[in-house]
Scaffold this active site. Structure first.
Site, PDB file in Angstrom:
ATOM      1  N   ARG A 123      57.796 -19.814-107.116  1.00  0.00           N
ATOM      2  CA  ARG A 123      56.755 -19.016-107.797  1.00  0.00           C
ATOM      3  C   ARG A 123      55.884 -19.856-108.736  1.00  0.00           C
ATOM      4  NH1 ARG A 123      61.161 -15.676-107.711  1.00  0.00           N
ATOM      5  NH2 ARG A 123      60.941 -13.977-106.218  1.00  0.00           N
ATOM      6  N   LYS A 145      41.147 -24.502-107.117  1.00  0.00           N
ATOM      7  CA  LYS A 145      41.250 -23.867-105.797  1.00  0.00           C
ATOM      8  C   LYS A 145      42.234 -24.676-104.966  1.00  0.00           C
ATOM      9  CE  LYS A 145      36.743 -21.652-105.106  1.00  0.00           C
ATOM     10  NZ  LYS A 145      35.566 -21.622-104.215  1.00  0.00           N
ATOM     11  N   GLU A 187      28.110 -34.085-102.908  1.00  0.00           N
ATOM     12  CA  GLU A 187      28.523 -33.041-103.863  1.00  0.00           C
ATOM     13  C   GLU A 187      27.995 -33.363-105.268  1.00  0.00           C
ATOM     14  OE1 GLU A 187      29.894 -30.262-102.828  1.00  0.00           O
ATOM     15  OE2 GLU A 187      30.961 -30.747-100.962  1.00  0.00           O
ATOM     16  N   LYS A 229      31.130 -29.458-113.289  1.00  0.00           N
ATOM     17  CA  LYS A 229      31.986 -28.497-112.578  1.00  0.00           C
ATOM     18  C   LYS A 229      32.890 -27.765-113.562  1.00  0.00           C
ATOM     19  CE  LYS A 229      34.886 -27.306-108.762  1.00  0.00           C
ATOM     20  NZ  LYS A 229      35.501 -27.621-107.483  1.00  0.00           N
ATOM     21  N   GLU A 239      35.472 -17.305-109.339  1.00  0.00           N
ATOM     22  CA  GLU A 239      34.285 -17.109-108.514  1.00  0.00           C
ATOM     23  C   GLU A 239      33.884 -15.646-108.380  1.00  0.00           C
ATOM     24  OE1 GLU A 239      33.995 -19.869-105.229  1.00  0.00           O
ATOM     25  OE2 GLU A 239      32.445 -18.627-104.282  1.00  0.00           O
ATOM     26  N   ARG A 243      30.111 -19.175-110.472  1.00  0.00           N
ATOM     27  CA  ARG A 243      30.721 -20.280-109.714  1.00  0.00           C
ATOM     28  C   ARG A 243      30.098 -20.391-108.324  1.00  0.00           C
ATOM     29  NH1 ARG A 243      37.145 -22.198-109.707  1.00  0.00           N
ATOM     30  NH2 ARG A 243      36.874 -23.876-108.207  1.00  0.00           N
ATOM     31  N   ASN A 247      28.028 -23.273-104.274  1.00  0.00           N
ATOM     32  CA  ASN A 247      27.820 -23.151-102.825  1.00  0.00           C
ATOM     33  C   ASN A 247      26.422 -23.622-102.409  1.00  0.00           C
ATOM     34  OD1 ASN A 247      30.353 -22.079-102.356  1.00  0.00           O
ATOM     35  ND2 ASN A 247      29.651 -19.997-102.803  1.00  0.00           N
ATOM     36  N   HIS A 250      25.773 -25.112 -99.088  1.00  0.00           N
ATOM     37  CA  HIS A 250      26.988 -24.870 -98.304  1.00  0.00           C
ATOM     38  C   HIS A 250      26.820 -23.752 -97.271  1.00  0.00           C
ATOM     39  CE1 HIS A 250      28.831 -27.620-101.059  1.00  0.00           C
ATOM     40  NE2 HIS A 250      30.019 -27.467-100.513  1.00  0.00           N
ATOM     41  N   HIS A 254      27.907 -24.880 -93.853  1.00  0.00           N
ATOM     42  CA  HIS A 254      29.041 -24.326 -93.096  1.00  0.00           C
ATOM     43  C   HIS A 254      28.602 -23.927 -91.689  1.00  0.00           C
ATOM     44  CE1 HIS A 254      31.200 -23.179 -97.087  1.00  0.00           C
ATOM     45  NE2 HIS A 254      31.589 -24.368 -96.667  1.00  0.00           N
ATOM     46  N   HIS A 267      32.052 -32.893 -93.836  1.00  0.00           N
ATOM     47  CA  HIS A 267      31.623 -31.781 -94.693  1.00  0.00           C
ATOM     48  C   HIS A 267      30.419 -32.140 -95.577  1.00  0.00           C
ATOM     49  CE1 HIS A 267      31.804 -28.366 -97.395  1.00  0.00           C
ATOM     50  NE2 HIS A 267      31.932 -29.199 -98.414  1.00  0.00           N
TER      51      HIS A 267
HETATM   52  N1  LIG Z   1      39.845 -27.187-103.675  1.00  0.00           N
HETATM   53  C1  LIG Z   1      38.541 -27.283-103.726  1.00  0.00           C
HETATM   54  O1  LIG Z   1      37.882 -26.831-104.667  1.00  0.00           O
HETATM   55  C2  LIG Z   1      37.838 -28.017-102.622  1.00  0.00           C
HETATM   56  C3  LIG Z   1      36.501 -28.373-102.774  1.00  0.00           C
HETATM   57  C4  LIG Z   1      35.904 -29.127-101.759  1.00  0.00           C
HETATM   58  C5  LIG Z   1      36.639 -29.470-100.638  1.00  0.00           C
HETATM   59  N2  LIG Z   1      37.934 -29.092-100.513  1.00  0.00           N
HETATM   60  C6  LIG Z   1      38.725 -29.463 -99.351  1.00  0.00           C
HETATM   61  O2  LIG Z   1      38.871 -30.871 -99.357  1.00  0.00           O
HETATM   62  C7  LIG Z   1      39.075 -31.335 -98.039  1.00  0.00           C
HETATM   63  C8  LIG Z   1      38.224 -32.559 -97.802  1.00  0.00           C
HETATM   64  O3  LIG Z   1      38.621 -33.547 -98.712  1.00  0.00           O
HETATM   65  P1  LIG Z   1      38.210 -35.074 -98.511  1.00  0.00           P
HETATM   66  O4  LIG Z   1      36.779 -35.151 -98.189  1.00  0.00           O
HETATM   67  O5  LIG Z   1      38.750 -35.813 -99.664  1.00  0.00           O
HETATM   68  O6  LIG Z   1      38.940 -35.451 -97.143  1.00  0.00           O
HETATM   69  P2  LIG Z   1      40.399 -36.035 -96.820  1.00  0.00           P
HETATM   70  O7  LIG Z   1      41.387 -35.599 -97.800  1.00  0.00           O
HETATM   71  O8  LIG Z   1      40.644 -35.714 -95.384  1.00  0.00           O
HETATM   72  O9  LIG Z   1      40.179 -37.601 -96.964  1.00  0.00           O
HETATM   73  C9  LIG Z   1      39.269 -38.257 -96.106  1.00  0.00           C
HETATM   74  C10 LIG Z   1      39.900 -39.484 -95.451  1.00  0.00           C
HETATM   75  O10 LIG Z   1      39.950 -40.545 -96.393  1.00  0.00           O
HETATM   76  C11 LIG Z   1      41.257 -41.101 -96.460  1.00  0.00           C
HETATM   77  N3  LIG Z   1      41.406 -41.629 -97.820  1.00  0.00           N
HETATM   78  C12 LIG Z   1      41.610 -40.942 -98.958  1.00  0.00           C
HETATM   79  N4  LIG Z   1      41.523 -41.745-100.011  1.00  0.00           N
HETATM   80  C13 LIG Z   1      41.279 -42.983 -99.545  1.00  0.00           C
HETATM   81  C14 LIG Z   1      41.083 -44.239-100.158  1.00  0.00           C
HETATM   82  N5  LIG Z   1      41.057 -44.370-101.486  1.00  0.00           N
HETATM   83  N6  LIG Z   1      40.870 -45.317 -99.368  1.00  0.00           N
HETATM   84  C15 LIG Z   1      40.826 -45.174 -98.022  1.00  0.00           C
HETATM   85  N7  LIG Z   1      40.978 -44.009 -97.381  1.00  0.00           N
HETATM   86  C16 LIG Z   1      41.212 -42.927 -98.137  1.00  0.00           C
HETATM   87  C17 LIG Z   1      42.141 -39.946 -96.104  1.00  0.00           C
HETATM   88  O11 LIG Z   1      43.422 -40.391 -95.666  1.00  0.00           O
HETATM   89  C18 LIG Z   1      41.330 -39.285 -95.002  1.00  0.00           C
HETATM   90  O12 LIG Z   1      41.516 -39.947 -93.785  1.00  0.00           O
HETATM   91  C19 LIG Z   1      38.750 -30.160 -97.130  1.00  0.00           C
HETATM   92  O13 LIG Z   1      39.956 -29.634 -96.619  1.00  0.00           O
HETATM   93  C20 LIG Z   1      38.084 -29.165 -98.030  1.00  0.00           C
HETATM   94  O14 LIG Z   1      38.311 -27.822 -97.647  1.00  0.00           O
HETATM   95  C21 LIG Z   1      38.535 -28.380-101.489  1.00  0.00           C
HETATM   96 ZN   LIG Z   2      31.578 -28.911-100.487  1.00  0.00          ZN
END
Ligand SMILES: NC(=O)c1ccc[n+]([C@@H]2O[C@H](COP(=O)([O-])OP(=O)(O)OC[C@H]3O[C@@H](n4cnc5c(N)ncnc54)[C@H](O)[C@@H]3O)[C@@H](O)[C@H]2O)c1
Ligand SMILES: [Zn+2]
Length: 362
Positions: A123, A145, A187, A229, A239, A243, A247, A250, A254, A267
């Protein structure tokens, strides 16, 4: 290089974001300072583990923590219920109780899944974000999130659950591939366009330094993005209102991701395309000038981000837009930029008209 601390102010759920270029080594010390329990579960993936696990584990062990490493496979397709279950399995096998905490070492995928595991295991146990992609450092690690994907859609399962601490080490970006890096920049540009004209101007004036991962530039871009942020999240944690400004770019982004099967664009690239269109639409509504639009398009291009909508019919785009989970029955809440540094959120009911203004053919 000085280290900066930004506080996300959410009363009893407030937490610091520590940003610097040599922060991984301090992680253990700061976890102890945050009065976290003795057992740490470190969630990461093999790519990141090969680069940063020894340093991070040593830092935690030196500060007196026991560390259970949980590796999940690398890739968005593994942000799933099946992976989450393997994380729970490992937490249970390691005998971690409510005094334990989770450390998420990686990009947004690791952060989202580890955060959701922390939100739900027993929990809820505390968690710490150690983001290693620029996107995670400026966006996903801040704001609480967490979640996983469902076969029917991205991020459909999740929880708002704030971390206790975010530790950003800008030197981890040295190993990040260029395309992934540019996604994080998209971003940051977003924050500039709709919330912070100074950040936009800084990136515009220092595009070369930003692209070269100059540490001073990075420190400025990341800390300003996190501050921006944080201030949005402080006003609207779950949100319900403002917030939604985050988007920007986005809604169309999307749609681009969905229409191209999540393969052609990352993305942040899809968001860049969405922002370029949002800029044009804002100008068409008299909310921004031609010069504002030109500056936005130029900065995106200078940062090696795409701006052209891929070719699909107006019907295909309209369908993709109305599948967006943020869509309300009557239309789509669309975020426009007011000049640079401000925004306006308006309900758009005539989706085809909007697409026509983006130059999308029948
Ligand atoms: N929680 C939120 O508010 C929020 C906001 C935006 C996006 N997201 C989520 O985040 C995800 C995307 O995150 P991302 O863009 O970081 O992608 P990711 O986590 O897939 O990382 C991208 C790639 O980079 C590699 N990597 C990470 N750090 C590295 C480093 N320092 N050196 C070399 N390689 C490295 C990873 O292994 C991966 O292959 C999506 O699932 C999206 O939905 C969440
Ligand atoms: Zn985004």
């Amino acid at each position: 290089m000085t280290e900066e601390i930004i506080t996300v102010g959410l009363a009893e759920r407030s937490y610091p974001i520590r940003i610097g270029s040599q922060n991984l080594a301090q992680l253990g010390f700061w976890c102890r300072e945050a009065a976290l329990g003795k057992q740490a579960a470190l969630v990461t993936n093999p790519t990141i583990a090969a680069l940063y696990l020894p340093q991070v584990r040593d830092s935690l062990v030196a500060a007196g923590f026991s560390v259970t490493v949980i590796e999940i496979p690398d890739g968005e397709q593994f942000k799933s219920a099946a992976t989450l279950m393997t994380v729970y399995d490992r937490l249970i096998d390691a005998g971690l109780d409510r005094g334990a905490f989770i450390v998420a070492l990686g990009g947004g995928v690791v952060g989202d899944i580890a955060g959701y595991a922390a939100a739900t295991y027993l929990r809820g146990i505390p968690f710490v974000q150690v983001p290693t992609t620029l996107l995670a450092q400026v966006d996903s690690s801040v704001g609480g999130k967490t979640g996983i994907n469902h076969p029917k859609g991205k991020n459909l399962i999740g929880a708002f659950y704030q971390p206790r601490l975010v530790v950003v080490d800008t030197s981890t970006l040295d190993t990040l591939p260029a395309r992934e890096y540019a996604c994080g920049l998209a971003e940051a540009v977003k924050y500039g366009i709709v919330l912070d004209a100074d950040l936009f101007a800084f990136m515009e004036a220092n595009a070369a330094g930003v692209l070269a991962k100059d540490k001073t530039c990075l420190q400025r871009v990341i800390s300003t993005s996190c501050r921006t942020k944080a201030s949005v999240v402080e006003k609207d944690e779950r949100e319900g209102g403002v917030r939604a400004v985050l988007n920007y770019g986005h809604t169309l982004g999307h749609a681009v991701e969905a229409l191209t099967g999540y393969r052609q664009f990352l993305h942040g690239e899809a968001v860049a395309i969405g922002m370029a269109q949002a800029a044009r639409l804002s100008e068409a509504r008299g909310l921004a000038t031609t010069l504002d639009t030109e500056r936005i398009l130029q900065l995106l291009q200078d940062l090696n981000l795409p701006t052209q909508l891929p070719e699909f019919s107006r019907t295909a785009y309209a369908q993709a837009l109305s599948h967006d989970k943020k869509k309300r029955d009557e239309g789509v809440n669309f975020v426009f930029n007011k000049g640079i540094g401000n925004f306006s959120i308006n309900l758009v009911t005539d989706l085809k008209g909007l697409l026509q203004q983006c130059g999308v053919g029948e």
